[in-house]
Write a protein that holds these residues in place. Structure first.
Motif, PDB file in Angstrom:
ATOM      1  N   VAL A   1       0.839  -1.205   0.000  1.00 38.29           N
ATOM      2  CA  VAL A   1       0.000   0.000   0.000  1.00 38.29           C
ATOM      3  C   VAL A   1       0.870   1.250   0.000  1.00 38.29           C
ATOM      4  N   SER A   2       1.967   1.232   0.760  1.00 39.67           N
ATOM      5  CA  SER A   2       2.832   2.406   0.852  1.00 39.67           C
ATOM      6  C   SER A   2       3.486   2.743  -0.481  1.00 39.67           C
ATOM      7  N   ARG A   3       3.490   1.782  -1.408  1.00 39.11           N
ATOM      8  CA  ARG A   3       4.092   2.009  -2.728  1.00 39.11           C
ATOM      9  C   ARG A   3       3.063   2.234  -3.834  1.00 39.11           C
ATOM     10  N   LEU A   4       1.801   1.969  -3.528  1.00 42.65           N
ATOM     11  CA  LEU A   4       0.804   1.984  -4.601  1.00 42.65           C
ATOM     12  C   LEU A   4      -0.412   2.855  -4.307  1.00 42.65           C
ATOM     13  N   LEU A   5      -0.313   3.766  -3.347  1.00 39.36           N
ATOM     14  CA  LEU A   5      -1.428   4.689  -3.133  1.00 39.36           C
ATOM     15  C   LEU A   5      -1.535   5.653  -4.312  1.00 39.36           C
ATOM     16  N   HIS A   6      -2.762   5.918  -4.710  1.00 39.15           N
ATOM     17  CA  HIS A   6      -3.013   6.742  -5.892  1.00 39.15           C
ATOM     18  C   HIS A   6      -2.876   8.225  -5.571  1.00 39.15           C
ATOM     19  N   VAL A   7      -2.128   8.935  -6.398  1.00 35.20           N
ATOM     20  CA  VAL A   7      -2.019  10.391  -6.294  1.00 35.20           C
ATOM     21  C   VAL A   7      -2.442  10.974  -7.638  1.00 35.20           C
ATOM     22  N   PRO A   8      -3.587  11.663  -7.703  1.00 32.90           N
ATOM     23  CA  PRO A   8      -4.081  12.167  -8.986  1.00 32.90           C
ATOM     24  C   PRO A   8      -3.316  13.405  -9.466  1.00 32.90           C
ATOM     25  N   PHE A   9      -3.235  13.571 -10.772  1.00 29.12           N
ATOM     26  CA  PHE A   9      -2.652  14.745 -11.404  1.00 29.12           C
ATOM     27  C   PHE A   9      -3.639  15.292 -12.431  1.00 29.12           C
ATOM     28  N   HIS A  10      -3.517  16.561 -12.760  1.00 28.05           N
ATOM     29  CA  HIS A  10      -4.239  17.150 -13.894  1.00 28.05           C
ATOM     30  C   HIS A  10      -3.405  18.301 -14.438  1.00 28.05           C
ATOM     31  N   ASP A  11      -3.344  18.417 -15.727  1.00 27.58           N
ATOM     32  CA  ASP A  11      -2.628  19.510 -16.401  1.00 27.58           C
ATOM     33  C   ASP A  11      -1.213  19.675 -15.877  1.00 27.58           C
ATOM     34  N   GLY A  12      -0.564  18.563 -15.559  1.00 30.90           N
ATOM     35  CA  GLY A  12       0.818  18.617 -15.124  1.00 30.90           C
ATOM     36  C   GLY A  12       1.031  19.075 -13.692  1.00 30.90           C
ATOM     37  N   VAL A  13      -0.040  19.132 -12.891  1.00 27.59           N
ATOM     38  CA  VAL A  13       0.098  19.495 -11.476  1.00 27.59           C
ATOM     39  C   VAL A  13      -0.595  18.435 -10.631  1.00 27.59           C
ATOM     40  N   ILE A  14      -0.222  18.366  -9.368  1.00 26.08           N
ATOM     41  CA  ILE A  14      -0.859  17.425  -8.450  1.00 26.08           C
ATOM     42  C   ILE A  14      -2.291  17.895  -8.196  1.00 26.08           C
ATOM     43  N   SER A  15      -3.249  16.998  -8.378  1.00 29.37           N
ATOM     44  CA  SER A  15      -4.648  17.345  -8.120  1.00 29.37           C
ATOM     45  C   SER A  15      -4.936  17.293  -6.629  1.00 29.37           C
ATOM     46  N   GLN A  16      -5.714  18.230  -6.159  1.00 23.56           N
ATOM     47  CA  GLN A  16      -6.084  18.217  -4.749  1.00 23.56           C
ATOM     48  C   GLN A  16      -6.832  16.941  -4.399  1.00 23.56           C
ATOM     49  N   PHE A  17      -7.644  16.470  -5.316  1.00 26.81           N
ATOM     50  CA  PHE A  17      -8.345  15.190  -5.163  1.00 26.81           C
ATOM     51  C   PHE A  17      -8.772  14.736  -6.551  1.00 26.81           C
ATOM     52  N   GLU A  18      -9.167  13.511  -6.669  1.00 23.49           N
ATOM     53  CA  GLU A  18      -9.601  12.971  -7.950  1.00 23.49           C
ATOM     54  C   GLU A  18     -10.815  13.756  -8.449  1.00 23.49           C
ATOM     55  N   GLY A  19     -10.692  14.306  -9.659  1.00 19.19           N
ATOM     56  CA  GLY A  19     -11.775  15.078 -10.246  1.00 19.19           C
ATOM     57  C   GLY A  19     -11.663  16.568 -10.012  1.00 19.19           C
ATOM     58  N   TYR A  20     -10.671  17.013  -9.271  1.00 23.85           N
ATOM     59  CA  TYR A  20     -10.525  18.441  -8.990  1.00 23.85           C
ATOM     60  C   TYR A  20     -10.381  19.244 -10.278  1.00 23.85           C
ATOM     61  N   GLY A  21      -9.614  18.729 -11.222  1.00 23.17           N
ATOM     62  CA  GLY A  21      -9.360  19.454 -12.467  1.00 23.17           C
ATOM     63  C   GLY A  21     -10.590  19.640 -13.330  1.00 23.17           C
ATOM     64  N   GLU A  22     -11.664  18.912 -13.044  1.00 24.06           N
ATOM     65  CA  GLU A  22     -12.899  19.041 -13.819  1.00 24.06           C
ATOM     66  C   GLU A  22     -13.843  20.090 -13.240  1.00 24.06           C
ATOM     67  N   LEU A  23     -13.500  20.642 -12.089  1.00 18.00           N
ATOM     68  CA  LEU A  23     -14.354  21.667 -11.489  1.00 18.00           C
ATOM     69  C   LEU A  23     -14.223  22.985 -12.243  1.00 18.00           C
ATOM     70  N   ALA A  24     -15.236  23.831 -12.098  1.00 14.79           N
ATOM     71  CA  ALA A  24     -15.256  25.112 -12.798  1.00 14.79           C
ATOM     72  C   ALA A  24     -14.246  26.076 -12.181  1.00 14.79           C
ATOM     73  N   GLU A  25     -13.807  27.020 -12.991  1.00 12.75           N
ATOM     74  CA  GLU A  25     -12.967  28.101 -12.479  1.00 12.75           C
ATOM     75  C   GLU A  25     -13.861  29.187 -11.896  1.00 12.75           C
ATOM     76  N   LEU A  26     -13.424  29.792 -10.833  1.00 15.66           N
ATOM     77  CA  LEU A  26     -14.177  30.850 -10.165  1.00 15.66           C
ATOM     78  C   LEU A  26     -13.761  32.214 -10.713  1.00 15.66           C
ATOM     79  N   ASP A  27     -14.709  33.118 -10.762  1.00 16.22           N
ATOM     80  CA  ASP A  27     -14.413  34.499 -11.145  1.00 16.22           C
ATOM     81  C   ASP A  27     -13.850  35.231  -9.925  1.00 16.22           C
ATOM     82  N   TRP A  28     -12.567  34.994  -9.632  1.00 16.81           N
ATOM     83  CA  TRP A  28     -11.946  35.555  -8.438  1.00 16.81           C
ATOM     84  C   TRP A  28     -12.002  37.076  -8.442  1.00 16.81           C
ATOM     85  N   ARG A  29     -11.695  37.674  -9.589  1.00 14.39           N
ATOM     86  CA  ARG A  29     -11.688  39.131  -9.657  1.00 14.39           C
ATOM     87  C   ARG A  29     -13.078  39.699  -9.391  1.00 14.39           C
ATOM     88  N   GLY A  30     -14.081  39.063  -9.950  1.00 13.12           N
ATOM     89  CA  GLY A  30     -15.445  39.537  -9.770  1.00 13.12           C
ATOM     90  C   GLY A  30     -15.886  39.448  -8.316  1.00 13.12           C
TER      91      GLY A  30
END
Length: 790
Positions: free
Chosen positions: A546-575
């Motif tokens: 288990v210590s060698r095979l735990l899943h760590v998700p990535f998206h767009d070349g960065v570590i994903s906070q959790f599986e599916g994070y990269g599919e969430l919408a972007e927020l209008d931070w400035r607005g």
């Protein structure tokens, strides 16, 4: 402000609660907020006294349901001391003219001084000066000296001192619908002409509490008992320009104290035997001087002044007296009632600092967790798992204390609270076990309670991880990460997220370290531990896998906070910043709009970036390598940049973590976040939360930022490893530490030079490693001056 004082000038009712939190005095056993002695609890002031580990559980009716909550109890108020001209109203800054007012915290001596000049009309004024201590040498004592000076008049002054048992927990407005009446069976009495007592107990936990007070006045003292108050009064004859002094010394005991038969007898006996105010002051000052020597910190400028204030409050919450108690790390100190005095994961930010100054305190705090290991195993069993599942919020007995509902004050709605799914708290406990043992060299603890704690936490992670045939990896589903904003997938019917990267990576690290500890245990101890816990070779093989095979998700070349994070919408931070200004609590804003932060790539605080806080770059790369993944510097920098622009910093811990990580990843931006961490409580950047209690993790974390973050200090393999990253704004500083039995080891970094001084002793030399692969041995009694690379 000076380097050793913290001063507030002028009376500011709007800022009173903030000042009361930051002017709290304590000694690790109990603490009292810095409210004025003549003021009662109201919308402006909140005097509160809290003893470490004293909790009580009550049931409240909220939003149509019954809710159980365990709270750190506001104990009877020992402060009350009011005064007036005969026949006139009692003087308070809210009801009488205040001509001058100042509160000064003397950090070096643990004293609070206040000076107030009241206008009495017709050119008459009354100057009131008080000194207050919560005794650092005798943790059961406190004292209040009051000096009255008549200016422009002579005449009588009526003074009344009291012990007040009619207090409740009302220090946090959003808890207003919860029952806060924790004390019952209040009794009062008199033992001598100048001494009264008060006793009570908590309603359900039945902790007995007793206070005894001795009131010293140049005039006769009378007493009366207006339950729930014991009152002592005197009539002073003031002469124009002359000062008259009264002293109040108080003793506090509870039935949780060791080596007593009864708290009331203990309190009465202690106050009877205690010396006068001046006599008590001497050992109090000595105790504080010793603390400051052990935790010496030399940082120049404004940052140094704030760090000293932070250290002051850490020492008042977790002092050497804490080592004798069964308590954890209260997230808001002993300074207020926010979070109900519960113990979260904040020890992750506190113990690494204490390890290198007060290891006996760290050990005691780890004992708190070990004593509740069986409760954590019960929680795991009830969830259908083996091992230990520690609670996100802990109190007296280690059951899960996380509330079922929380109030969004912006919308007025009570919402389900799913933060109990933050099982990464177990990894935080394991991390602290490891760090403590590396820093202290305490093999006895590591081989006994430490190994057992690590084993049960690892057992939980191995059980929680489920193999996914399609991925060929183990997954941990239905959890929350440190972010806390995201508690479910958009429109999901049940809470929890899958494969939170921080959770999975730290779980892999815990499993690896536990395997190492078990391998290095003396064989007889390893056999005992295996027999008692049912550990076998097959289970160890599973942990290895288990210590060698735990899943760590990535998206767009960065570590994903959790599986599916990269599919969430972007927020209008400035607005949102344009519309709301301060969006630290973005979750509340979106919920009030009928939206949910679960839909967006938006975090409350550092989550993935916490990995860069816990582990050095080399160690983090090693963990990923063990998982069969590559984490080069480019990927990590992209990950840092990604989350830096998607975090609202709704936690005081966020600026701290970002400052720590950016010191190595983007040095030019680091100081902005370091400054935010330093200012978090003194400027109340969370908008009113500091008045409910300081943020202990953030305060201790800023100290550790200087101690370990900027120095790259690691304690591993029986050596000190240093890889400094001096910031232009903080390139010269020094501190002392305690390492492997060496007391008062001095480190100083200045102008590309590292200086290490090891005090004389009979111990072995300290081995120091630098990033250019140099290593030196510094003998006791020697000083090494080492030029730094670059």
């Amino acid at each position: 402000m000076t380097g050793w004082t913290w001063e507030y000038e002028g009376y500011d009712p709007g800022g009173a609660r903030l000042r009361e939190s930051l002017c709290t005095l304590g000694n690790g056993y109990f603490a009292t907020r810095g409210a004025l002695a003549e003021c009662s609890a109201d919308d402006v002031h909140y005097p509160g006294t809290y003893a470490a580990g004293v909790y009580n559980r009550l049931t409240s009716h909220v939003a149509g349901r019954q809710v159980d909550n365990e709270d750190m109890v506001n104990l009877p108020n020992w402060l009350p001391l009011r005064f007036r001209l005969p026949g006139r109203p009692w003087l308070t800054p809210d009801t009488a003219p205040v001509l001058d007012h100042a509160v000064i915290m003397h950090l070096s001596s643990g004293l609070m001084e206040r000076r107030t000049r009241y206008g009495l009309g017709a050119g008459r004024t009354l100057l009131v000066r008080q000194l207050r201590f919560v005794h650092m040498a005798d943790p059961h004592l406190a004292g209040l000296r009051t000096e009255f000076t008549a200016e422009g008049f002579s005449g009588p002054l009526q003074v009344e001192a009291a012990l007040d048992g009619g207090v409740t927990n009302t220090g946090v407005p959003r808890y207003g619908q919860l029952d806060g009446r924790h004390l019952t069976d209040v009794l009062t009495g008199t033992t001598a002409a100048d001494r009264v007592w008060l006793s009570c107990r908590t309603r359900t936990s039945s902790v007995r509490i007793a206070l005894a007070a001795r009131f010293t006045s140049p005039a006769p003292v009378a007493d009366r008992h207006d339950r729930p108050r014991a009152v002592q009064s005197t009539r002073l004859d003031l002469a124009d320009g002359h000062t008259v002094t009264v002293d109040k010394v108080v003793a506090l005991h509870t039935s949780r104290d060791p080596a007593i038969s009864d708290p009331l007898h203990a309190a009465v006996d202690r106050v009877s035997r205690a010396g006068g105010f001046d006599a008590l002051l001497a050992p109090h000052l000595t105790a504080w001087a010793q603390l400051w020597r052990r935790a010496e910190l030399d940082v120049p400028g404004e940052a140094g002044r704030i760090l000293r204030l932070h250290l002051f409050h850490v020492l008042q919450t977790l002092s050497p007296h804490t080592a004798g108690l069964d308590v954890g790390v209260p997230a808001r100190g002993l300074h207020g009632e926010a979070y109900r005095g519960h113990v979260f994961w904040d020890e992750l930010f506190v113990l690494p600092y204490l390890d290198l100054h007060f290891p006996e305190v760290s050990r005691a705090l780890l004992h708190y967790r070990h004593r509740r290991l069986e409760r954590a195993r019960t929680a795991a069993h009830d969830a259908g798992l083996r091992g230990a599942m520690f609670p996100w919020q802990s109190g007296s007995d280690g059951r899960e204390e996380t509330q079922q509902l929380h109030l969004n004050p912006r919308s007025g709605r009570w919402l389900p609270d799913h933060s109990h799914l933050q099982h990464h708290v177990g990894s935080a406990i394991a991390y602290n076990v490891w760090q403590y043992c590396e820093a202290s060299g305490d093999e006895e603890f590591l081989h006994t309670k430490g190994a057992e704690t690590l084993l049960q936490i690892s057992r939980f992670w191995a059980e929680a991880a489920v193999f996914d045939e399609g991925l060929g990896r183990y997954r941990v589903k239905g959890v929350l990460g440190p972010d806390e904003y995201h508690d479910a997938y958009p429109d999901a019917s049940s809470p929890g997220l899958d494969d939170n990267a921080y959770t999975n990576v730290t779980a892999a690290w815990v499993l690896t370290r536990t395997l190492q500890v078990l391998h290095e245990l003396p064989e007889p101890r390893r056999r005992e531990l295996a027999e008692r816990t049912g550990l076998d070779a097959g289970e160890l093989e599973e942990w290895e896998e288990v210590s060698r095979l735990l899943h760590v998700p990535f998206h767009d070349g960065v570590i994903s906070q959790f599986e599916g994070y990269g599919e969430l919408a972007e927020l209008d931070w400035r607005g949102y910043r344009r519309r709301y200004g301060d969006i630290r609590r973005l979750d509340r804003i979106l919920e009030a709009e009928g939206d949910s932060v679960n839909r967006y790539q938006a975090s409350k605080q550092a989550d993935v970036l916490m990995l860069g806080y816990l582990f050095s770059p080399a160690e983090l790369q090693g963990v990923f390598h063990r998982l069969g993944l590559s984490l080069d510097e480019r990927t990590w920098r992209r990950t840092v940049d990604h989350y830096l622009h998607r975090t609202s910093h709704g936690s005081t811990l966020s600026g701290l973590v970002h400052g720590w990580v950016l010191a190595r990843a983007r040095r030019a931006d680091a100081w902005t976040f370091c400054q935010e961490a330093l200012q978090a409580d003194i400027a109340d950047i969370q908008g009113g939360t500091t008045g409910e209690g300081i943020h202990l993790g953030a305060m201790a974390g800023t100290l550790d930022l200087v101690q370990r973050g900027l120095t790259g200090l690691e304690t591993r393999g029986g050596a000190l490893w240093l890889d400094p990253v001096p910031l232009p704004e903080l390139s010269s500083y020094g501190f002392t530490l305690r390492y492997h039995g060496h007391w008062g080891v001095r480190l100083r970094l200045e102008h590309g030079l590292l200086e290490i001084t090891v005090p004389s002793s009979g111990r072995s030399p300290i081995e120091v490693h630098l990033p250019d692969r140099r290593s030196v041995r510094v003998e006791p009694g020697e000083t090494a001056r080492l030029p730094l690379p670059g």
